[in-house]
Design an enzyme around this catalytic site. Structure first.
Site, short mmCIF file in Angstrom:
data_model
loop_
_atom_site.label_atom_id
_atom_site.label_comp_id
_atom_site.label_asym_id
_atom_site.label_seq_id
_atom_site.Cartn_x
_atom_site.Cartn_y
_atom_site.Cartn_z
N LYS A 156 0.85 -1.19 0.00
CA LYS A 156 0.00 0.00 0.00
C LYS A 156 0.89 1.25 0.00
O LYS A 156 0.99 1.98 0.99
CB LYS A 156 -0.93 -0.02 1.21
CG LYS A 156 -1.96 -1.17 1.11
CD LYS A 156 -2.82 -1.27 2.34
CE LYS A 156 -3.89 -0.23 2.38
NZ LYS A 156 -4.93 -0.41 1.37
N1 PMP Z 1 -7.04 -3.56 -3.17
C1 PMP Z 1 -6.62 -2.29 -2.95
C2 PMP Z 1 -6.00 -1.52 -4.07
C3 PMP Z 1 -6.79 -1.72 -1.69
O1 PMP Z 1 -6.39 -0.46 -1.45
C4 PMP Z 1 -7.41 -2.47 -0.66
C5 PMP Z 1 -7.66 -1.86 0.69
N2 PMP Z 1 -6.58 -2.07 1.54
C6 PMP Z 1 -7.81 -3.78 -0.93
C7 PMP Z 1 -7.60 -4.29 -2.20
C8 PMP Z 1 -8.43 -4.65 0.12
O2 PMP Z 1 -7.46 -5.01 1.09
P1 PMP Z 1 -7.88 -5.34 2.60
O3 PMP Z 1 -8.93 -6.36 2.54
O4 PMP Z 1 -6.62 -5.82 3.23
O5 PMP Z 1 -8.37 -4.06 3.18
#
Ligand code: PMP
Length: 315
Positions: A156
């Site tokens: 991220k």
């Molecule tokens: N894809 C992206 C691009 C994201 O920013 C997120 C949010 N973190 C997710 C998928 C989902 O990840 P998570 O379930 O860990 O929040």
């Protein structure tokens, strides 16, 4: 509204309004930050706030920090403890979103990073991110998902979210609730801030980690729930765009969006055009699990107000 919030900044708990960085900060100029996003759910009956899988979030944060070479000194267990204390100091009694951010903190000109790193954790009350109860209308956008060899999407990285911002802006201006990204191969990747799942022929199918997705923790929760609670076969593979138009059900997953049904895609109904049985069951059990209502999944939760002896262990 954010007047009285407390954040963790510079290794201390401070008023959020005092947690500020200078305009020359490397991460602000060059996108060299790495963030996380967690939720904590308020359970009214138990008068308890549950952090959802904090250990996994902090492990992902620390592991992916190796990509940008940002140092986050505390161990994941210690980060769980710092966060639980942050939520207690804020005295939250509602659902909460937690935003850890590690960043290149030197204040100077020049893109080449050095070893000056810092991290902060903010937390704020947070309700629904998308109004998805009736199902969303999603659209494939013209932007492609960033390639691993350009900016790794599995981390991220703040700068990488320009990609998501462009996609989300295009989707909303075109009248969609959420974007769907294809990758440079033309395969499905994910939403702007969420992973994607399709149901086809009774199987749950989601793009593989090597399709330039963020390896979502909600995605992992849903895969576990589908296998354990519904005995569903879950397949991780590359998906063609046209599978969007012939699938029976579709939904997004993410910390913010939770399990969000998609009932229309690119102006076509998904399946029968209503929320399907697999999606609605997964949505319900996810919603119960994250609030501590399913004994088998209490292992995902760290209680904030009555933490176990070794805080973090229960995550
Ligand atoms: N894809 C992206 C691009 C994201 O920013 C997120 C949010 N973190 C997710 C998928 C989902 O990840 P998570 O379930 O860990 O929040």
């Amino acid at each position: 509204m954010n007047e009285d919030l407390i954040a963790y900044f510079d290794n201390r708990y401070v008023a959020l309004r005092d947690a500020k960085v200078g305009i020359l900060t490397h991460a602000l100029n060059y996108g060299t930050g790495l963030f996380e996003g967690l939720r904590a759910y308020w359970n009214e009956r138990e008068e308890e706030l549950f952090l959802l899988r904090p250990l996994e979030h902090f492990e992902r944060w620390k592991t992916n920090s190796r990509i940008l070479r940002i140092e986050i000194p505390p161990a994941p267990e210690e980060l769980c403890r710092i966060t639980a204390e942050l939520l207690r100091r804020n005295r939250f009694r509602s659902n909460v979103y937690v935003r850890p951010l590690a960043y290149k903190s030197a204040e100077r000109i020049g893109v080449s990073p050095d070893d000056q790193d810092a991290f902060t954790i903010a937390a704020l009350p947070f309700g629904d991110y998308l109004d998805s109860a009736k199902g969303l209308h999603a659209g494939v956008v013209s932007w492609r998902r960033i390639e691993d060899n350009a900016i790794p999407g599995r981390a991220k990285i703040t700068g990488a979210y320009v990609n998501s911002a462009l996609a989300s802006d295009e989707a909303r201006r075109n009248g969609f609730d959420e974007a769907i990204f294809l990758n440079e191969d033309g395969h499905l990747a994910e939403g702007a801030s969420c992973n994607i799942f399709l149901v086809r022929g009774g199987k749950l199918i989601t793009p593989a980690a090597s399709d330039n997705i963020l390896e979502g923790i909600t995605r992992a929760c849903v895969i576990e729930l589908a296998r354990q609670e519904m005995r569903l076969e879950v397949v991780e593979r590359s998906l063609d765009r046209s599978e969007l138009y012939v699938c029976d059900e579709m939904f997004f997953t993410g910390t913010a969006v939770e399990v969000a049904p998609v009932v229309q895609v690119d102006h076509r109904p998904v399946g029968a055009g209503a929320i399907g049985p697999v999606t609605s069951r997964l949505r319900r059990i996810y919603c119960e699990a994250v609030r501590g209502q399913l004994a088998a999944y209490r292992k995902w939760l760290l209680p904030v107000y009555h933490p176990p002896e070794a805080a973090g262990k229960a995550a």
